[in-house]
Design a protein around this motif. Structure first.
Motif, mmCIF file in Angstrom:
data_model
loop_
_atom_site.group_PDB
_atom_site.id
_atom_site.type_symbol
_atom_site.label_atom_id
_atom_site.label_comp_id
_atom_site.label_asym_id
_atom_site.label_seq_id
_atom_site.Cartn_x
_atom_site.Cartn_y
_atom_site.Cartn_z
ATOM 1 N N ASP A 156 0.649 -1.172 -0.050
ATOM 2 C CA ASP A 156 -0.352 0.163 -0.069
ATOM 3 C C ASP A 156 0.724 1.311 0.101
ATOM 4 O O ASP A 156 0.602 2.028 -0.710
ATOM 5 N N GLU A 157 1.946 1.106 0.867
ATOM 6 C CA GLU A 157 2.786 2.597 0.909
ATOM 7 C C GLU A 157 3.406 2.750 -0.414
ATOM 8 O O GLU A 157 3.523 3.885 -0.876
ATOM 9 N N ASP A 158 3.894 1.617 -1.043
ATOM 10 C CA ASP A 158 4.169 1.868 -2.650
ATOM 11 C C ASP A 158 3.313 2.440 -3.260
ATOM 12 O O ASP A 158 3.691 3.246 -4.162
ATOM 13 N N ASN A 159 1.933 1.999 -3.198
ATOM 14 C CA ASN A 159 1.037 2.516 -4.235
ATOM 15 C C ASN A 159 0.865 3.973 -3.803
ATOM 16 O O ASN A 159 0.601 4.935 -4.783
ATOM 17 N N HIS A 160 0.902 4.545 -2.522
ATOM 18 C CA HIS A 160 0.817 5.860 -2.243
ATOM 19 C C HIS A 160 1.766 6.710 -2.504
ATOM 20 O O HIS A 160 1.357 7.919 -3.467
ATOM 21 N N LEU A 161 3.059 6.214 -2.483
ATOM 22 C CA LEU A 161 4.084 7.044 -3.251
ATOM 23 C C LEU A 161 4.042 7.035 -4.778
ATOM 24 O O LEU A 161 4.188 8.313 -5.129
ATOM 25 N N ALA A 162 3.573 6.061 -5.478
ATOM 26 C CA ALA A 162 3.515 6.050 -6.880
ATOM 27 C C ALA A 162 2.219 7.120 -7.140
ATOM 28 O O ALA A 162 2.461 8.159 -8.179
ATOM 29 N N TYR A 163 1.278 7.300 -6.483
ATOM 30 C CA TYR A 163 0.215 8.075 -6.566
ATOM 31 C C TYR A 163 0.683 9.709 -6.347
ATOM 32 O O TYR A 163 0.441 10.337 -7.217
ATOM 33 N N CYS A 164 1.509 9.753 -5.481
ATOM 34 C CA CYS A 164 2.014 11.420 -5.140
ATOM 35 C C CYS A 164 2.809 11.505 -6.447
ATOM 36 O O CYS A 164 2.659 12.797 -6.820
ATOM 37 N N HIS A 165 3.698 10.860 -6.820
ATOM 38 C CA HIS A 165 4.533 11.096 -7.877
ATOM 39 C C HIS A 165 3.690 11.607 -9.043
ATOM 40 O O HIS A 165 3.883 12.397 -9.837
ATOM 41 N N GLU A 166 2.732 10.680 -9.428
ATOM 42 C CA GLU A 166 2.001 10.848 -10.893
ATOM 43 C C GLU A 166 1.042 12.139 -10.516
ATOM 44 O O GLU A 166 1.073 12.912 -11.598
ATOM 45 N N GLU A 167 0.378 12.194 -9.485
ATOM 46 C CA GLU A 167 -0.392 13.538 -9.328
ATOM 47 C C GLU A 167 0.353 14.880 -9.202
ATOM 48 O O GLU A 167 -0.056 15.861 -9.725
ATOM 49 N N LEU A 168 1.589 14.776 -8.493
ATOM 50 C CA LEU A 168 2.246 16.024 -8.489
ATOM 51 C C LEU A 168 2.989 16.443 -9.992
ATOM 52 O O LEU A 168 2.953 17.554 -10.250
ATOM 53 N N ALA A 172 2.609 19.830 -11.974
ATOM 54 C CA ALA A 172 3.744 20.439 -12.542
ATOM 55 C C ALA A 172 3.556 20.755 -13.981
ATOM 56 O O ALA A 172 3.570 21.976 -14.436
ATOM 57 N N TYR A 173 2.946 19.928 -14.868
ATOM 58 C CA TYR A 173 2.851 20.198 -16.282
ATOM 59 C C TYR A 173 1.501 21.373 -16.146
ATOM 60 O O TYR A 173 1.547 22.075 -16.992
ATOM 61 N N ALA A 174 0.687 21.279 -15.086
ATOM 62 C CA ALA A 174 -0.205 22.545 -15.215
ATOM 63 C C ALA A 174 0.179 23.669 -14.575
ATOM 64 O O ALA A 174 -0.658 24.583 -14.433
ATOM 65 N N ARG A 178 7.105 25.412 -9.578
ATOM 66 C CA ARG A 178 7.922 25.933 -8.943
ATOM 67 C C ARG A 178 7.247 25.679 -7.370
ATOM 68 O O ARG A 178 8.186 25.707 -6.491
ATOM 69 N N ALA A 179 5.944 25.917 -7.120
ATOM 70 C CA ALA A 179 5.440 25.750 -5.857
ATOM 71 C C ALA A 179 5.661 24.634 -5.219
ATOM 72 O O ALA A 179 5.932 24.230 -4.194
ATOM 73 N N ILE A 180 5.612 23.487 -6.196
ATOM 74 C CA ILE A 180 5.648 22.211 -5.735
ATOM 75 C C ILE A 180 7.093 21.768 -5.216
ATOM 76 O O ILE A 180 7.326 21.296 -4.146
#
Ligand SMILES: [Fe+2]
Ligand SMILES: [Fe+2]
Length: 262
Positions: A156-168, A172-174, A178-180
């Motif tokens: 689960d924690e690996d999933n959470h980390l993957a999700y954070c990368h993807e959404e951030l 970032a593309y949007a 810089r704020a990130i």
């Protein structure tokens, strides 16, 4: 020999240290669950699509809290109070990292910037959770009592980390790059300090319970300071990088139920 494995084995073998370990873990997980549930409830209209994933994130953390409580119960132990100096989640919040509980208790919608802050905070803390669970999985995946729980939480924690990368990366593309970067850096530098202080506090409690001789306690404390030094001198950068994960959309769908016997 002093190794992560032998240390955790010692904590696992003693009822009092095991009760403290599980109580600290359960409390941190359920605080995380509460935070995520509040964030999901307050997601701004423009980010509606994210709400189910935040809900799932919170449901996973709540489940982890229940798993740690169940491990205690299975051994016939009661939860013990969590010493405030070992309360990682609370200390981060007090340090102004992530979203303040005052804000989450109000019923006002969050801003997009708040969501970016939540994701950056999670990117850093989920890295920690994922690494710690990976270590436990490496040594205790086959353990008759905790093996199943460790494997499930680690996944689960690996999933959470993957999700954070993807959404951030999406934010970032949007145009929030810089704020990130700024928020990630702030979070990481604060987290490594809190992690050091909490590690020292947890080890001091464990040392008292398990009657560690002074040289052993001193060696452990030195190790914790060594980790901090490594992280402060550059190790923190691993917590702020962003890379599209192999697992995409890791938090789609409902949480997998906890193993019966966990
Ligand atoms: Fe968790
Ligand atoms: Fe997590």
């Amino acid at each position: 020999m002093l190794s992560a494995k032998s240390l955790f084995q010692e904590i696992l073998d003693n009822d009092e240290s095991f009760a403290l370990f599980c109580s600290i873990a359960a409390s941190g997980e359920s605080q995380g669950g509460w935070e995520n549930a509040r964030i999901a409830a307050l997601v701004p209209e423009s980010q509606r699509d994210l709400a189910p994933k935040i809900t799932r994130h919170g449901a996973d953390e709540d489940k982890h809290g229940r798993i740690f409580s169940a491990l205690l119960k299975k051994r016939g132990l009661e939860p013990v109070p969590v010493p405030p100096e070992t309360d990682y989640t609370m200390l981060l919040e007090r340090g102004g990292i992530g979203l303040a509980h005052d804000k989450l208790k109000r019923d006002e919608p969050l801003t997009v910037q708040d969501i970016v802050t939540y994701l950056a905070h999670s990117r850093v803390t989920e890295q920690r959770a994922s690494e710690q669970m990976e270590l436990l999985r490496k040594h205790f995946a086959g353990h008759p009592d905790v093996g199943r729980a460790v494997k499930m939480i680690s996944n689960d924690e690996d999933n959470h980390l993957a999700y954070c990368h993807e959404e951030l990366l999406r934010f970032a593309y949007a145009g929030h790059g810089r704020a990130i970067q700024r928020t990630l850096r702030e979070c990481a530098l604060a987290e490594i300090r809190v992690y050091r202080d909490v590690s020292l506090a947890v080890m001091a409690h464990m040392g008292r319970i398990l009657g560690w001789p002074k040289p052993k306690a001193a060696l452990l404390a030195a190790g914790i300071h060594g980790v901090y030094l490594y992280e402060r001198l550059g190790g923190w950068r691993r917590m702020v990088s962003l890379r599209m994960p192999e697992r995409r959309n890791a938090l789609s769908g409902p949480a997998t139920p906890e193993p019966e016997a966990a």
